[in-house]
Design a protein around this motif. Structure first.
Motif, PDB file in Angstrom:
ATOM      1  N   ASN A  29       0.936  -1.128  -0.064  1.00 31.78           N
ATOM      2  CA  ASN A  29       0.090  -0.136   0.020  1.00 31.78           C
ATOM      3  C   ASN A  29       0.839   1.350  -0.155  1.00 31.78           C
ATOM      4  O   ASN A  29       0.449   2.416   0.309  1.00 31.78           O
ATOM      5  N   LYS A  30       2.034   1.106  -0.470  1.00 32.63           N
ATOM      6  CA  LYS A  30       3.062   2.327  -0.346  1.00 32.63           C
ATOM      7  C   LYS A  30       2.452   3.375  -1.124  1.00 32.63           C
ATOM      8  O   LYS A  30       2.506   4.709  -0.901  1.00 32.63           O
ATOM      9  N   ASP A  31       1.954   3.061  -2.479  1.00 37.20           N
ATOM     10  CA  ASP A  31       1.501   4.221  -3.372  1.00 37.20           C
ATOM     11  C   ASP A  31       0.378   4.837  -2.562  1.00 37.20           C
ATOM     12  O   ASP A  31       0.273   6.032  -2.716  1.00 37.20           O
ATOM     13  N   LEU A  32      -0.554   4.415  -1.967  1.00 39.05           N
ATOM     14  CA  LEU A  32      -1.728   4.990  -1.266  1.00 39.05           C
ATOM     15  C   LEU A  32      -1.278   5.680  -0.185  1.00 39.05           C
ATOM     16  O   LEU A  32      -1.610   6.845   0.015  1.00 39.05           O
ATOM     17  N   LEU A  33      -0.302   5.112   0.808  1.00 39.37           N
ATOM     18  CA  LEU A  33       0.376   5.888   1.813  1.00 39.37           C
ATOM     19  C   LEU A  33       0.763   7.273   1.627  1.00 39.37           C
ATOM     20  O   LEU A  33       0.764   8.386   2.242  1.00 39.37           O
ATOM     21  N   THR A  34       1.532   7.198   0.192  1.00 40.77           N
ATOM     22  CA  THR A  34       2.494   8.465   0.000  1.00 40.77           C
ATOM     23  C   THR A  34       1.354   9.363  -0.642  1.00 40.77           C
ATOM     24  O   THR A  34       1.557  10.623  -0.317  1.00 40.77           O
ATOM     25  N   GLU A  35       0.382   8.754  -1.274  1.00 45.44           N
ATOM     26  CA  GLU A  35      -0.763   9.754  -2.081  1.00 45.44           C
ATOM     27  C   GLU A  35      -1.381  10.392  -0.887  1.00 45.44           C
ATOM     28  O   GLU A  35      -1.675  11.741  -1.002  1.00 45.44           O
ATOM     29  N   CYS A  36      -1.652   9.799   0.235  1.00 43.35           N
ATOM     30  CA  CYS A  36      -2.413  10.248   1.380  1.00 43.35           C
ATOM     31  C   CYS A  36      -1.473  11.125   2.322  1.00 43.35           C
ATOM     32  O   CYS A  36      -2.037  11.554   3.346  1.00 43.35           O
ATOM     33  N   ARG A  37      -0.234  11.238   1.884  1.00 44.32           N
ATOM     34  CA  ARG A  37       0.654  12.043   2.954  1.00 44.32           C
ATOM     35  C   ARG A  37       0.786  11.481   4.321  1.00 44.32           C
ATOM     36  O   ARG A  37       0.688  12.293   5.248  1.00 44.32           O
ATOM     37  N   VAL A  38       0.868  10.120   4.437  1.00 41.88           N
ATOM     38  CA  VAL A  38       1.066   9.546   5.741  1.00 41.88           C
ATOM     39  C   VAL A  38       2.654   9.494   6.017  1.00 41.88           C
ATOM     40  O   VAL A  38       3.350   8.790   5.431  1.00 41.88           O
ATOM     41  N   ARG A  39       2.723  10.103   7.431  1.00 43.22           N
ATOM     42  CA  ARG A  39       3.981   9.957   7.802  1.00 43.22           C
ATOM     43  C   ARG A  39       4.467   8.896   8.945  1.00 43.22           C
ATOM     44  O   ARG A  39       5.566   8.597   9.253  1.00 43.22           O
ATOM     45  N   MET A  40       3.342   8.448   9.324  1.00 40.01           N
ATOM     46  CA  MET A  40       3.226   7.503  10.465  1.00 40.01           C
ATOM     47  C   MET A  40       2.468   6.375  10.451  1.00 40.01           C
ATOM     48  O   MET A  40       1.080   6.944  10.431  1.00 40.01           O
ATOM     49  N   VAL A  41       2.534   5.161  10.646  1.00 42.35           N
ATOM     50  CA  VAL A  41       1.510   4.068  10.667  1.00 42.35           C
ATOM     51  C   VAL A  41       2.076   3.362  12.006  1.00 42.35           C
ATOM     52  O   VAL A  41       2.954   2.855  12.111  1.00 42.35           O
ATOM     53  N   ASN A  42       0.922   3.284  12.728  1.00 42.30           N
ATOM     54  CA  ASN A  42       0.697   2.787  14.131  1.00 42.30           C
ATOM     55  C   ASN A  42      -0.303   1.294  14.028  1.00 42.30           C
ATOM     56  O   ASN A  42      -1.277   1.544  13.810  1.00 42.30           O
ATOM     57  N   VAL A  43       0.536   0.188  14.401  1.00 45.86           N
ATOM     58  CA  VAL A  43      -0.363  -0.929  14.341  1.00 45.86           C
ATOM     59  C   VAL A  43      -0.316  -1.525  15.664  1.00 45.86           C
ATOM     60  O   VAL A  43       0.702  -1.715  16.311  1.00 45.86           O
ATOM     61  N   LEU A  44      -1.472  -1.522  16.143  1.00 46.06           N
ATOM     62  CA  LEU A  44      -1.748  -2.243  17.626  1.00 46.06           C
ATOM     63  C   LEU A  44      -2.583  -3.437  17.644  1.00 46.06           C
ATOM     64  O   LEU A  44      -3.511  -3.736  16.711  1.00 46.06           O
ATOM     65  N   PHE A  45      -1.929  -4.636  18.423  1.00 41.15           N
ATOM     66  CA  PHE A  45      -2.417  -5.907  18.334  1.00 41.15           C
ATOM     67  C   PHE A  45      -3.300  -5.798  19.464  1.00 41.15           C
ATOM     68  O   PHE A  45      -2.655  -5.813  20.713  1.00 41.15           O
ATOM     69  N   VAL A  46      -4.529  -5.901  19.843  1.00 37.14           N
ATOM     70  CA  VAL A  46      -5.330  -6.364  21.011  1.00 37.14           C
ATOM     71  C   VAL A  46      -4.970  -7.446  21.407  1.00 37.14           C
ATOM     72  O   VAL A  46      -5.035  -8.494  20.831  1.00 37.14           O
ATOM     73  N   GLN A  47      -4.673  -7.736  22.954  1.00 36.85           N
ATOM     74  CA  GLN A  47      -4.293  -8.835  23.457  1.00 36.85           C
ATOM     75  C   GLN A  47      -5.477  -9.436  24.699  1.00 36.85           C
ATOM     76  O   GLN A  47      -4.909 -10.090  25.600  1.00 36.85           O
ATOM     77  N   GLY A  48      -6.673  -8.679  24.764  1.00 40.31           N
ATOM     78  CA  GLY A  48      -7.345  -9.001  25.864  1.00 40.31           C
ATOM     79  C   GLY A  48      -6.877  -8.457  27.144  1.00 40.31           C
ATOM     80  O   GLY A  48      -6.704  -7.451  27.517  1.00 40.31           O
ATOM     81  N   ALA A  49      -6.697  -9.463  28.204  1.00 44.61           N
ATOM     82  CA  ALA A  49      -6.175  -9.246  29.576  1.00 44.61           C
ATOM     83  C   ALA A  49      -4.823  -8.696  29.277  1.00 44.61           C
ATOM     84  O   ALA A  49      -4.107  -8.038  30.341  1.00 44.61           O
ATOM     85  N   LYS A  50      -4.094  -8.903  28.466  1.00 45.47           N
ATOM     86  CA  LYS A  50      -2.593  -8.502  28.325  1.00 45.47           C
ATOM     87  C   LYS A  50      -2.516  -7.224  27.870  1.00 45.47           C
ATOM     88  O   LYS A  50      -3.407  -6.707  27.107  1.00 45.47           O
ATOM     89  N   ASN A  51      -1.420  -6.600  27.907  1.00 47.22           N
ATOM     90  CA  ASN A  51      -1.125  -5.223  27.376  1.00 47.22           C
ATOM     91  C   ASN A  51      -1.219  -5.345  25.746  1.00 47.22           C
ATOM     92  O   ASN A  51      -0.544  -6.285  25.429  1.00 47.22           O
ATOM     93  N   PRO A  52      -1.680  -4.470  25.098  1.00 49.39           N
ATOM     94  CA  PRO A  52      -1.515  -4.471  23.580  1.00 49.39           C
ATOM     95  C   PRO A  52      -0.114  -4.290  23.343  1.00 49.39           C
ATOM     96  O   PRO A  52       0.657  -3.747  24.056  1.00 49.39           O
ATOM     97  N   ARG A  53       0.368  -4.769  22.063  1.00 50.39           N
ATOM     98  CA  ARG A  53       1.438  -4.829  21.480  1.00 50.39           C
ATOM     99  C   ARG A  53       1.359  -3.733  20.241  1.00 50.39           C
ATOM    100  O   ARG A  53       0.455  -3.553  19.566  1.00 50.39           O
TER     101      ARG A  53
END
Length: 240
Positions: free
Chosen positions: A208-232
């Protein structure tokens, strides 16, 4: 190691010892004091299910998400908010996402923020500026947040979400550097090890590089939900 019976060290005694250790003076005890304080906090915290029910009730009854996001009582519940992103109640999901965004961006000036469900996918869209920069010198920035049940769902839904991004950013003033941010919450953490998880994310971003560049995205943060554990969290920034 010397074996001890389960009665040798009561929970109250352990808490008292950790409390004393957390107050040890001097830089040489800094790491011990911090670790003890964290362990003490974990021991004193109510069970996950209790905290989850309390937060869910708060999210259902809140009248002011901005005030809730700035509340000191939410400090220990910021990560717990992520467990609410897939709650069966749409109002809980919506409020959890809005409070989460307002909390992590509380040092910025949020000018607008909407959270809505588009084709079964919850999407947040907000505009903001840096609070410590004069208004006329601060670019208008846009943020986007969405929740997918898995990395595979994110890959499959990227085309749908790209239309949302392009529509939202239509007419935005372009700056010399990318200014926008993109947050993705994935409700299911893959069983693979961290290097493989990172490789999977990098592969999706590359596709999705072309899309992110076109949308002028400087940062992507991906969060994994882990229920009772802290997310990553995994953060990727645009290459200059």
């Amino acid at each position: 190691l010397v074996e001890r019976s389960s009665n040798d060290l009561s929970l109250d005694t352990l808490i008292a010892l950790l409390d004393r250790a957390s107050r040890l003076p001097g830089k040489e005890y800094g790491e011990v004091a911090i670790s003890s304080a964290q362990a003490l906090l974990a021991l004193r915290a109510p069970p996950f299910s209790t905290r989850q029910d309390e937060l869910r009730t708060t999210l259902l009854n809140t009248k002011d998400n901005d005030a809730l996001a700035r509340s000191a009582t939410l400090t220990a519940g910021v990560d717990l908010l992520t467990a609410m992103f897939t709650d069966p109640d749409a109002n809980v999901r919506k409020n959890a996402i809005e409070v989460y965004i307002r909390r992590i961006y509380r040092a910025h000036r949020i000018l607008s923020l909407t959270v809505e469900e588009v084709d079964g996918v919850m999407i947040a869209n907000w505009s903001f500026k840096f609070a410590d920069t004069p208004d006329e010198e601060s670019p208008l920035r846009r943020g986007f947040f969405t929740v997918f049940p898995s990395l595979e769902a994110y890959t499959a839904g990227s085309e749908k979400f790209s239309k949302v991004l392009k529509t939202a950013l239509a007419g935005q003033e372009a700056y010399s550097q990318p200014t926008n941010v993109f947050h993705v919450a994935v409700a299911q953490l893959p069983e693979s090890q961290q290097p493989e998880v990172i490789a999977n994310i990098e592969g999706i971003l590359a596709e999705n590089k072309d899309l992110l560049t076109e949308c002028r995205v400087r940062m992507v943060n991906v969060l994994f939900v882990q229920g009772a554990k802290n997310p990553r969290y995994f953060t990727f920034t645009a290459v200059k």
